[in-house]
Design a protein around this motif. Structure first.
Motif, mmCIF file in Angstrom:
data_model
loop_
_atom_site.group_PDB
_atom_site.id
_atom_site.type_symbol
_atom_site.label_atom_id
_atom_site.label_comp_id
_atom_site.label_asym_id
_atom_site.label_seq_id
_atom_site.Cartn_x
_atom_site.Cartn_y
_atom_site.Cartn_z
ATOM 1 N N UNK A 1 9.402 -3.756 -1.793
ATOM 2 C CA UNK A 1 10.556 -4.641 -1.603
ATOM 3 C C UNK A 1 10.511 -5.343 -0.250
ATOM 4 N N UNK A 2 9.663 -4.867 0.682
ATOM 5 C CA UNK A 2 9.551 -5.510 1.990
ATOM 6 C C UNK A 2 8.655 -6.752 1.974
ATOM 7 N N UNK A 3 7.913 -6.958 0.887
ATOM 8 C CA UNK A 3 7.036 -8.135 0.810
ATOM 9 C C UNK A 3 7.848 -9.427 0.933
ATOM 10 N N UNK A 4 8.958 -9.592 0.200
ATOM 11 C CA UNK A 4 9.747 -10.823 0.397
ATOM 12 C C UNK A 4 10.295 -10.967 1.819
ATOM 13 N N UNK A 5 10.577 -9.865 2.478
ATOM 14 C CA UNK A 5 11.035 -9.922 3.872
ATOM 15 C C UNK A 5 9.919 -10.489 4.746
ATOM 16 N N UNK A 6 8.698 -10.037 4.518
ATOM 17 C CA UNK A 6 7.554 -10.544 5.283
ATOM 18 C C UNK A 6 7.356 -12.040 5.043
ATOM 19 N N UNK A 7 7.437 -12.451 3.793
ATOM 20 C CA UNK A 7 7.264 -13.873 3.453
ATOM 21 C C UNK A 7 8.376 -14.707 4.078
ATOM 22 N N UNK A 8 9.606 -14.242 3.980
ATOM 23 C CA UNK A 8 10.738 -14.976 4.541
ATOM 24 C C UNK A 8 10.610 -15.114 6.060
ATOM 25 N N UNK A 9 10.162 -14.064 6.727
ATOM 26 C CA UNK A 9 9.983 -14.119 8.181
ATOM 27 C C UNK A 9 9.000 -15.223 8.565
ATOM 28 N N UNK A 10 7.882 -15.283 7.852
ATOM 29 C CA UNK A 10 6.891 -16.325 8.129
ATOM 30 C C UNK A 10 7.457 -17.714 7.829
ATOM 31 N N UNK A 11 8.184 -17.840 6.730
ATOM 32 C CA UNK A 11 8.768 -19.139 6.377
ATOM 33 C C UNK A 11 9.804 -19.595 7.401
ATOM 34 N N UNK B 1 0.812 -1.219 0.000
ATOM 35 C CA UNK B 1 0.000 0.000 0.000
ATOM 36 C C UNK B 1 0.845 1.269 0.000
ATOM 37 N N UNK B 2 2.058 1.174 0.469
ATOM 38 C CA UNK B 2 2.922 2.356 0.577
ATOM 39 C C UNK B 2 3.902 2.382 -0.589
ATOM 40 N N UNK B 3 3.862 3.417 -1.420
ATOM 41 C CA UNK B 3 4.780 3.485 -2.564
ATOM 42 C C UNK B 3 6.251 3.370 -2.127
ATOM 43 N N UNK B 4 6.977 2.534 -2.830
ATOM 44 C CA UNK B 4 8.403 2.359 -2.568
ATOM 45 C C UNK B 4 8.745 1.306 -1.538
#
Length: 144
Positions: free
Chosen positions: A63-73, A57-60
């Motif tokens: 790139x944090x989406x993969x960080x979120x996915x990796x944290x959950x994994x 939702x926040x422009x720019x």
């Protein structure tokens, strides 16, 4: 909607930061800590989902989406390593669960201060408890 999502993200992150050490303490005492483990997993999953949504939702910040996915994994992998008796789980589990917790601490510190140094410090400091956990797990194996 953004304020609600942020409140959920902060609440889930706080829960994860509190439940992580409680789960660890229960395991050190020899308890299964299943409810604490489940709570931690739910909290990390909620942080990952809300963090991913906030990042999109926040422009720019996409790139944090993969960080979120990796944290959950990392959290899920750490929980499964022992339960499924993965080869070398005693080495993997502390890194996986520790990595998920380091990610929570990093997020808190970076969001609170805005200082990029906090991207590195938790990972460096986190190596000590991870090494101690690995040592404890391997030592218990030798005694068994």
């Amino acid at each position: 909607m953004g304020a609600t999502l942020t409140a959920l993200h902060v609440t889930a992150g706080t829960a994860g930061l509190l439940l992580g050490p409680l789960w660890l303490a229960a395991r050190v005492r020899g308890a299964a800590g299943r409810s604490l483990a489940a709570g931690y997993q739910v909290a990390v999953a909620a942080v990952a989902v809300t963090g991913g949504l906030l990042a999109v939702a926040e422009p720019g910040l996409g790139w944090l989406v993969p960080v979120a996915v990796l944290t959950a994994l990392l959290a899920v992998g750490g929980a499964l390593a022992r339960r499924r008796d993965w080869p070398r789980w005693r080495t993997l589990q502390p890194h996986l669960l520790g990595g998920s917790y380091v990610a929570l601490v990093t997020g808190l510190l970076v969001a609170s201060t805005g200082d990029p140094v906090w991207w590195a410090v938790p990972a460096l400091v986190g190596q000590v408890p991870i090494a101690l956990a690995k040592r404890r797990l391997h030592h218990r194996t030798l005694l068994a």
